[in-house]
Design a protein around this motif. Sequence first.
Motif, mmCIF file in Angstrom:
data_model
loop_
_atom_site.group_PDB
_atom_site.id
_atom_site.type_symbol
_atom_site.label_atom_id
_atom_site.label_comp_id
_atom_site.label_asym_id
_atom_site.label_seq_id
_atom_site.Cartn_x
_atom_site.Cartn_y
_atom_site.Cartn_z
ATOM 1 N N ASN A 1 0.845 -1.188 0.000
ATOM 2 C CA ASN A 1 0.000 0.000 0.000
ATOM 3 C C ASN A 1 0.884 1.243 0.000
ATOM 4 O O ASN A 1 1.624 1.498 0.956
ATOM 5 C CB ASN A 1 -0.909 -0.003 1.238
ATOM 6 N N THR B 1 -8.706 5.608 -5.361
ATOM 7 C CA THR B 1 -7.914 4.526 -4.789
ATOM 8 C C THR B 1 -8.045 3.314 -5.693
ATOM 9 O O THR B 1 -9.164 2.865 -5.991
ATOM 10 C CB THR B 1 -8.396 4.170 -3.379
ATOM 11 N N ILE C 1 -1.557 -0.895 -3.952
ATOM 12 C CA ILE C 1 -2.679 0.012 -3.719
ATOM 13 C C ILE C 1 -2.136 1.431 -3.768
ATOM 14 O O ILE C 1 -1.134 1.752 -3.118
ATOM 15 C CB ILE C 1 -3.348 -0.257 -2.360
#
Length: 562
Positions: free
Chosen positions: A468, A494, A487
Amino acid sequence: MKEYKEILNNKKEKLFVTLLARTKISESCPVAYRLIKITDFQEMESTRVLVPAKALISVLELKKTLLTCGHNPNVTKEYWIQAHQEVIKETDKIITLCYKPGFYGDVYLRVNDIVIGKVKGDKPVLHPGAKNHLSVEDKQETLKLWKMNVAPYALYSSRIMLALCCGFSGFLLKLSGMEGGGFHLWGMSSIGKTSSAYMLASLAGSPKDIVVLWNNTDKGLEEIAVAHNDSYLVLDESKLLDKDVLAAAKIMQNRVYTLSGGKGKTRSAMYENKVAEWQVSIFSTGECSLQQLAASGNVERLEGENVRVIDVNADAGAEMGIFESLPDGINSSNELVHAIKDATHRYYGSAKPAFLKRLVADIQDDRESVKRKLEKGIEFFLNKHQVDRNSGIQVRIAKRFAIAYVAGSMAVKYGVLPFTKQDVMKGISTCYLDSLEVVLSEPEVMKSPLGRSFDAIIDFIKKDDLLNLIGNDRVTQTAIKKATVIIHKVKGRTVYAVDKDLVHNCLPKSQRKGILTLLTKQGVLLSDTNKEYSTIQIIYKRKQVGRRYCFVCSKFDKFMTE
């Protein structure tokens, strides 16, 4: 000029205008006409023209009308007087003006004013105002050559067999009492959908004249449907409806209902202020199924819509697009597509009149017998596939395929298709079984177009240890490039940024474009501006770290709940 006048003076009875018939005044035709034949002086070719009665009021008015219709102007004043006398004389021959082609009693009126069958009453003739949207049903080469060079391609594709039989079924709708409707062949581009449309178009004429694009206006499509009454309508490129998915979904839903329902929603002066009506068999193509299109635009499909025009996946499952096999001497489906295009643009226009000639003869001989055989054939198809007679939807779906099977079998019997009835059954049955599960299922927008090929991507995204990058500024470029899925924030959304090699390895090349394009239209996959689909450059700490497919998390997460 002088020589021509002398000929007329010596042979005053020699006219190049001949009265053929007159029309009756009626509620449907309040204006009287006279049908005349104009013969070209030099070519000795003739054309038929409907002259309104008001043009007969004087020699001068008739002269103006005939000149407009192409009559030779180099004639004497006396000639025009004789012509006027010929056109206004009494006649017992009567014609009925019709606003659309198709069946009138036991005869069939074609778009070129040719009547198939023995006329027992008034002869039907197309009204001048009905000819604006008629297709050009030209003929090139013989039926024998069409059967040798075009028809056999249906043996290599169940989808082409369905297309041909769908076309013949248009001539049986009125006899069967079924409403209009048909099939929508969907799949990515370059899979062979247009080849099916070309094959079907070749029954009546050149594909360039027969195939109609979906992006006509609503009113235009109604008038085109009228012009194809008691026949078939080939509609190509549903993606042209609208760039906005929601708008396209609503337009398509409305048009499917209108075209299959056979009744226009607007009035046109062309129909003497009457609502347009028609009955057609529909064969449509597009990159998305009608079910996917509706779901993409968040449009709820109306009850019965999916059984009027039925989705059929163009991919026959043999990794050759619409084809299950290839003819000898052809090495690829792409080569076969080109062969079909060449053949259908060279041999066309003979199958439709040949089929109608035999069908009309059978109807005139014993209409009830033809209806019984039609009903028996439909029942045979339903019984063979063990259709649940308690399910109205299943019966309607099966009957749409069944009438195509019966029509194809009749074409075999009439010598129009060079196959066996078993060949026809095999092709129609394959398409029926392939489409059945999708048609009867709920419209799962994301799941249905992806299938098992997307499962590996979903499995990667389900992992708990995804890298992430949001709010994390300590990740090295090497770590980012090694991560299969990350991510990140892209274009303010997102996203799951997935390595492009993973996507390419999971999605077969034959399916990739269709799936990714659909996901882009649905807003699941982000893309560069004006691209059907694309990877997007990932920026981390103001540096480029590679292009990836970016799936919006909030929308993609719905896959994980399936």
